[in-house]
Enzyme design. Structure first.
Site, PDB file in Angstrom:
ATOM      1  N   LYS A  70     -24.998  12.003  11.567  1.00 25.36           N
ATOM      2  CA  LYS A  70     -25.781  12.992  10.820  1.00 25.36           C
ATOM      3  C   LYS A  70     -25.603  12.794   9.322  1.00 25.36           C
ATOM      4  O   LYS A  70     -26.589  12.708   8.564  1.00 25.36           O
ATOM      5  CB  LYS A  70     -25.346  14.408  11.208  1.00 25.36           C
ATOM      6  CG  LYS A  70     -26.155  15.502  10.520  1.00 25.36           C
ATOM      7  CD  LYS A  70     -25.481  16.848  10.637  1.00 25.36           C
ATOM      8  CE  LYS A  70     -24.407  16.994   9.584  1.00 25.36           C
ATOM      9  NZ  LYS A  70     -23.876  18.365   9.479  1.00 25.36           N
ATOM     10  N   ASP A 128     -28.814  18.386  12.608  1.00 23.71           N
ATOM     11  CA  ASP A 128     -27.840  19.439  12.333  1.00 23.71           C
ATOM     12  C   ASP A 128     -28.083  20.605  13.277  1.00 23.71           C
ATOM     13  O   ASP A 128     -28.887  20.502  14.220  1.00 23.71           O
ATOM     14  CB  ASP A 128     -27.914  19.876  10.869  1.00 23.71           C
ATOM     15  CG  ASP A 128     -29.176  20.665  10.551  1.00 23.71           C
ATOM     16  OD1 ASP A 128     -30.110  20.666  11.387  1.00 23.71           O
ATOM     17  OD2 ASP A 128     -29.229  21.278   9.468  1.00 23.71           O
TER      18      ASP A 128
END
Length: 353
Positions: free
Chosen positions: A221, A239
């Site tokens: 991420k 996320d």
């Protein structure tokens, strides 16, 4: 015995005489009774028309009463009508067995709609270079971008390069990062990745995924945030907001971030991945909240299978909007000009009233 018998016979005779008139009376009364029955039967037949009129009159009366009831709902309970209307006209749930082609079309249409709603979407972390973005992204774990943006100015002013941060006093770094929460763990991460950058990459942030994920505290991420926004290389940022929304929209049923990334990435051209991430995350922060989605103010409500999970009344939904959509400051102290031109306001610095 004979007198009693004769007396008894006389009594019987009298009784017989009395019976005869009774029969006659009954027979005489029978005709009027029949006539009465006939007249009674005839009477309802004659009164049938008034009965129908009465029924129609009752219907008319009830019809007259219904109209005021509608007026009462329309005037006194306008909120109820607003809630009911979207349930029939707005919520368009995709079929349970939605085809792959239909899913791709719906997903891409949602992204196009969000692009119109958030044409100024951008990473909501303040940064001037890849190093600052990398550190800020690591610090954003389990806190808001706003809190990170309010904290990093002091950090980067004192430690502008990876070499500076790697050689810093951990206690001093911890004190600066205290407002971000988990400051000891985060201090260890940012100092560790700074040391790795200084020793293994010449003090420069690498532009490859396989290199970034080797750094302490850096996962896929974080790597995609840096690649997409500092190097212009497409990536999907999965996320918490992204995970929640793509599952809510039934783009995928996966719960593992890596599998979500693969499933959603297959629905879009690679060139759209970075902007897609911004659109979804911005929508999750401003309108499609985890606990109270503002369904009544959502621009993609007709495309959302989860419409109705949140507030559907438009006026009440408006009160749930956040940041620039709700007329409040954003998360960046130094937002892009496009955001300011669209009516967004910069966030206040740390400690500001």
């Amino acid at each position: 015995m004979g007198e009693q018998g004769s007396g008894g016979s006389r009594k019987t005779g009298k009784t017989a005489k009395k019976v005869t008139p009774t029969k006659k009376a009954a027979s005489k009364k029978a005709a009027p009774a029949k006539a009465a029955a006939t007249s009674k039967k005839a009477a309802p037949a004659k009164k049938a028309a008034p009965a129908r009129k009465a029924a129609s009159a009752k219907k008319a009366a009830s019809a007259k009463k219904v109209a005021p009831a509608k007026k009462v709902v329309a005037t006194g309970e306008a909120v109820v009508l607003k809630k009911a209307a979207p349930a029939k006209t707005v919520a368009v749930k995709p079929p349970k067995e939605e085809s792959r082609t239909a899913l791709v079309r719906r997903a891409r249409r949602i992204n196009r709609e969000l692009a119109e709603v958030y044409p100024y979407a951008h990473p909501e972390l303040d940064f001037d270079n890849p190093f600052q973005l990398l550190v800020a992204t690591v610090l954003s774990a389990q806190t808001t971008d706003l809190r990170v943006n309010q904290t990093t100015p002091a950090l980067f002013a004192k430690y502008p390069t990876p070499e500076d941060l790697a050689a810093a006093n951990p206690e001093e770094v911890e004190e600066i990062l205290r407002p971000c929460g988990f400051f000891r763990m985060k201090t260890k991460s940012v100092m560790g990745l700074s040391k790795a950058l200084a020793e293994d990459f010449g003090g420069e942030v690498p532009g490859r995924l396989e290199d970034l994920v080797k750094l302490p505290g850096v996962g896929r991420k974080t790597a995609f945030v840096v690649l997409g926004n500092a190097f212009g290389r497409p990536g999907i940022t999965v996320d918490t907001h992204f995970q929640r929304l793509v599952r809510r929209w039934q783009w995928t049923e996966e719960s593992d971030p890596d599998k979500i990334e693969a499933a959603v990435g297959a629905l879009f051209p690679k060139s759209e991945w970075t902007d897609l991430s911004h659109h979804v995350i911005w929508h999750g922060r401003r309108i499609c909240h985890a606990r109270k989605p503002a369904c009544g103010a959502c621009p993609i409500a007709p495309l959302c299978p989860a419409y109705g999970e949140g507030e559907t009344d438009p006026e009440k939904a408006k009160k749930l909007l956040k940041y620039e959509k709700g007329g409040f400051p954003g998360q960046r102290l130094k937002p892009p000009q496009a955001y300011l031109d669209a009516g967004g306001r910069p966030a206040p610095p740390l400690g500001a009233a």
